[in-house]
Design a protein around this motif. Structure first.
Motif, PDB file in Angstrom:
ATOM      1  N   GLY A  51       0.810  -1.216   0.000  1.00 60.18           N
ATOM      2  CA  GLY A  51       0.000   0.000   0.000  1.00 60.18           C
ATOM      3  C   GLY A  51       0.840   1.261   0.000  1.00 60.18           C
ATOM      4  O   GLY A  51       0.388   2.304  -0.468  1.00 60.18           O
ATOM      5  N   GLY A  52       2.058   1.168   0.509  1.00 63.35           N
ATOM      6  CA  GLY A  52       2.933   2.337   0.563  1.00 63.35           C
ATOM      7  C   GLY A  52       3.640   2.632  -0.743  1.00 63.35           C
ATOM      8  O   GLY A  52       4.374   3.611  -0.840  1.00 63.35           O
ATOM      9  N   THR A  53       3.455   1.775  -1.745  1.00 62.81           N
ATOM     10  CA  THR A  53       4.064   2.007  -3.053  1.00 62.81           C
ATOM     11  C   THR A  53       3.046   2.652  -3.990  1.00 62.81           C
ATOM     12  O   THR A  53       1.887   2.840  -3.632  1.00 62.81           O
ATOM     13  N   LYS A  54       3.491   2.952  -5.196  1.00 62.88           N
ATOM     14  CA  LYS A  54       2.590   3.492  -6.216  1.00 62.88           C
ATOM     15  C   LYS A  54       2.041   2.387  -7.114  1.00 62.88           C
ATOM     16  O   LYS A  54       1.405   2.665  -8.130  1.00 62.88           O
ATOM     17  N   LEU A  55       2.301   1.142  -6.730  1.00 61.56           N
ATOM     18  CA  LEU A  55       1.800   0.025  -7.516  1.00 61.56           C
ATOM     19  C   LEU A  55       0.280  -0.044  -7.439  1.00 61.56           C
ATOM     20  O   LEU A  55      -0.310   0.312  -6.413  1.00 61.56           O
ATOM     21  N   PRO A  56      -0.366  -0.517  -8.488  1.00 62.14           N
ATOM     22  CA  PRO A  56      -1.820  -0.702  -8.409  1.00 62.14           C
ATOM     23  C   PRO A  56      -2.138  -1.793  -7.391  1.00 62.14           C
ATOM     24  O   PRO A  56      -1.385  -2.769  -7.250  1.00 62.14           O
ATOM     25  N   LEU A  57      -3.223  -1.640  -6.662  1.00 62.49           N
ATOM     26  CA  LEU A  57      -3.594  -2.631  -5.650  1.00 62.49           C
ATOM     27  C   LEU A  57      -4.326  -3.788  -6.325  1.00 62.49           C
ATOM     28  O   LEU A  57      -5.542  -3.777  -6.470  1.00 62.49           O
ATOM     29  N   GLN A  58      -3.538  -4.768  -6.719  1.00 63.99           N
ATOM     30  CA  GLN A  58      -4.065  -5.959  -7.374  1.00 63.99           C
ATOM     31  C   GLN A  58      -3.631  -7.186  -6.592  1.00 63.99           C
ATOM     32  O   GLN A  58      -2.480  -7.277  -6.148  1.00 63.99           O
ATOM     33  N   LYS A  59      -4.525  -8.143  -6.436  1.00 66.43           N
ATOM     34  CA  LYS A  59      -4.245  -9.335  -5.622  1.00 66.43           C
ATOM     35  C   LYS A  59      -2.969 -10.065  -6.058  1.00 66.43           C
ATOM     36  O   LYS A  59      -2.170 -10.467  -5.208  1.00 66.43           O
ATOM     37  N   PRO A  60      -2.740 -10.276  -7.370  1.00 68.37           N
ATOM     38  CA  PRO A  60      -1.525 -10.991  -7.777  1.00 68.37           C
ATOM     39  C   PRO A  60      -0.239 -10.341  -7.289  1.00 68.37           C
ATOM     40  O   PRO A  60       0.750 -11.043  -7.022  1.00 68.37           O
ATOM     41  N   ILE A  61      -0.228  -9.003  -7.144  1.00 69.02           N
ATOM     42  CA  ILE A  61       0.969  -8.331  -6.646  1.00 69.02           C
ATOM     43  C   ILE A  61       1.219  -8.720  -5.191  1.00 69.02           C
ATOM     44  O   ILE A  61       2.369  -8.983  -4.792  1.00 69.02           O
TER      45      ILE A  61
END
Length: 487
Positions: A51-61
């Motif tokens: 959550g602290g990154t700019k990555l999209p919140l997707q389950k596989p991540i």
């Protein structure tokens, strides 16, 4: 009656206590996303990291990060034990797909040498089962993508040029003219020579014209979707080498296909009706079926289980795996049957004492050790530094876990490069040290991260300066908004 009521009250109280205990246990369970060695990855920590990154919140991540965390922590656990993972049996087990492929290749070579093969001859060449030819091509289509299409007038002009060229061509000058005049760049450099081809491998017009020729003859001008061809079917003296090599390949493939078909028939392979559903479940989560003995198929070799399928699935090309999950159920019994057939061949290879060369195995063992040493250095958990920092085993494990977590923090922040841990190495470590991924805990982390990011987005919007564009106020309840007056 009073006593009975008292018993009922006690039973109800015990039931409530049990439910509360179960609830607490389940809550604790979902608050942990993974365990490895003595370390735990909490759902809260996982939510904070992703959550602290700019990555999209997707389950596989979340799932992929958890797998990496487990692999890294197991590397740390091995380092705390000064364990280079040199157990040869464990390495052989993890490298089973590669070893099996090597064994089957040697098995094929030995079996193929014993199978009957036909010999190439001029008589078989004359039948046209395999064609060997040269051609000269004058194009009637753009030579580069996006080029202008030929007009009918241009096509007619190319036809006349091809017919004029055909009048010049002879068996003696065909090769030289192909090099200078053919517009097929692939074959022109070879004097127009094409690889041997079989029915269905060329466009129909080209194949039919070639087949109509006797060896040594040259065709009239032949039109195809590519342009105008002048074709020479090579005489046996010139075609012998290429034809014989292709004939030998076909003969070997035919003999091997016959052998495999006989093996399948004698193996009495029977695929279970519910196999397709189980296959898709296995593909989705192989780890859940590594010890599953439910039967997918039977043969003379015995039961082919879900666990066995997991093993064989590791030999499949990676790009094929997602396709299996989405494939029609009607196609999957053939996949299971192919794996059982390979299993039968592997058993025959074992009965013939076929194994991988000892030098290759020694190289494999050395590569595993070198990789472990390299990962220890990259993660900062080499046993020497751990021994200096911690006196007891528990202390070394704790320090290793902390260093791995710091490495992951640096990785997410972009201060470290990703260190890849092959799946085979992870399998070796999971066979020796405790590790578990908890899907419910990952779900909890995913939900927490979503809520936290949603809250952060709301706060960011609330603190934004008000727009300079006036926004009309809402009309009073029960009334209508005043309309602007026309000028």
């Amino acid at each position: 009656m009073i006593r009975r009521k008292g018993l009922l009250v006690l039973a109800a109280a015990a039931s409530i206590a049990a439910c509360e205990g179960f609830k607490e246990a389940m809550t604790a369970h979902v608050d942990v996303a993974a365990r490895a060695g003595t370390q735990e990855l909490s759902s809260e920590r996982l939510a904070q990291i992703i959550g602290g990154t700019k990555l999209p919140l997707q389950k596989p991540i979340f799932e992929d990060f958890t797998k990496v965390w487990v692999s890294y922590q197991l590397i740390g656990t091995a380092a705390a034990h000064n364990d280079t993972l040199a157990d040869k049996a464990a390495i052989d087990d993890a490298m089973w797909p590669a070893i099996t492929q090597q064994k089957l290749q040697k098995f094929y070579q030995q079996v193929s040498a014993t199978l009957p093969h036909d010999s190439a001859s001029e008589a078989s060449y004359n039948t046209g089962n395999i064609l060997v030819a040269r051609h000269i091509l004058l194009l009637t289509r753009p030579s580069t993508p996006g080029g202008a299409q030929f007009s009918q007038q241009q096509i007619d002009s190319v036809r006349k040029a091809a017919e004029a060229l055909r009048a010049q061509v002879t068996p003696a000058n065909f090769e030289a003219l192909a090099k200078s005049r053919s517009q097929d760049p692939g074959s022109a450099r070879q004097g127009g020579l094409l690889p041997p081809f079989q029915p269905g491998q060329m466009v129909p017009e080209f194949e039919t014209a070639t087949r109509d020729l006797k060896p040594g003859e040259i065709s009239p001008v032949v039109q195809s979707q590519f342009g105008f061809h002048i074709i020479q079917r090579l005489p046996w003296s010139q075609a012998k080498a290429a034809y014989s090599a292709e004939f030998a390949k076909n003969s070997t493939r035919g003999a091997e296909s016959t052998y495999v078909a006989q093996l399948e028939q004698s193996g009495k392979i029977q695929v279970k009706k519910d196999a397709p559903g189980k296959v898709k479940a296995i593909i989705r989560d192989p780890d859940a079926f590594r010890k599953d003995n439910s039967v997918l198929a039977t043969s003379t070799a015995g039961d082919f289980t879900a666990a066995r399928f997991v093993r064989w699935s590791a030999t499949l090309p990676p790009q094929l795996v997602p396709q299996i999950e989405n494939a029609p159920d009607s196609l999957l019994p053939d996949l299971v049957k192919a794996m059982v057939r390979n299993d039968l061949m592997l058993r025959r290879a074992d009965s013939m004492h076929i194994d991988v060369d000892t030098t290759l195995k020694a190289q494999m063992y050395g590569q595993v050790k070198n990789l472990v040493l390299q990962l220890w250095q990259e993660l900062g958990v080499d046993p020497t530094s751990l021994a200096q920092a911690g006196k007891t085993q528990a202390e070394r494990e704790k320090i290793a876990g902390e260093r791995v977590n710091q490495y992951l923090d640096d990785l997410v922040a972009g201060r470290k490069q990703y260190a890849a841990v092959p799946a085979e190495l992870t399998q070796i470590m999971r066979g020796k040290y405790e590790a578990k991924i908890i899907p419910q805990g990952i779900d909890r982390a995913f939900e927490r991260a979503q809520k936290a990011r949603s809250s952060a987005d709301s706060s960011a919007r609330a603190t934004q300066p008000q727009s300079g564009v006036p926004i009309p106020s809402a009309p009073p309840a029960g009334g209508t908004q005043q309309q602007p007056q026309r000028p």
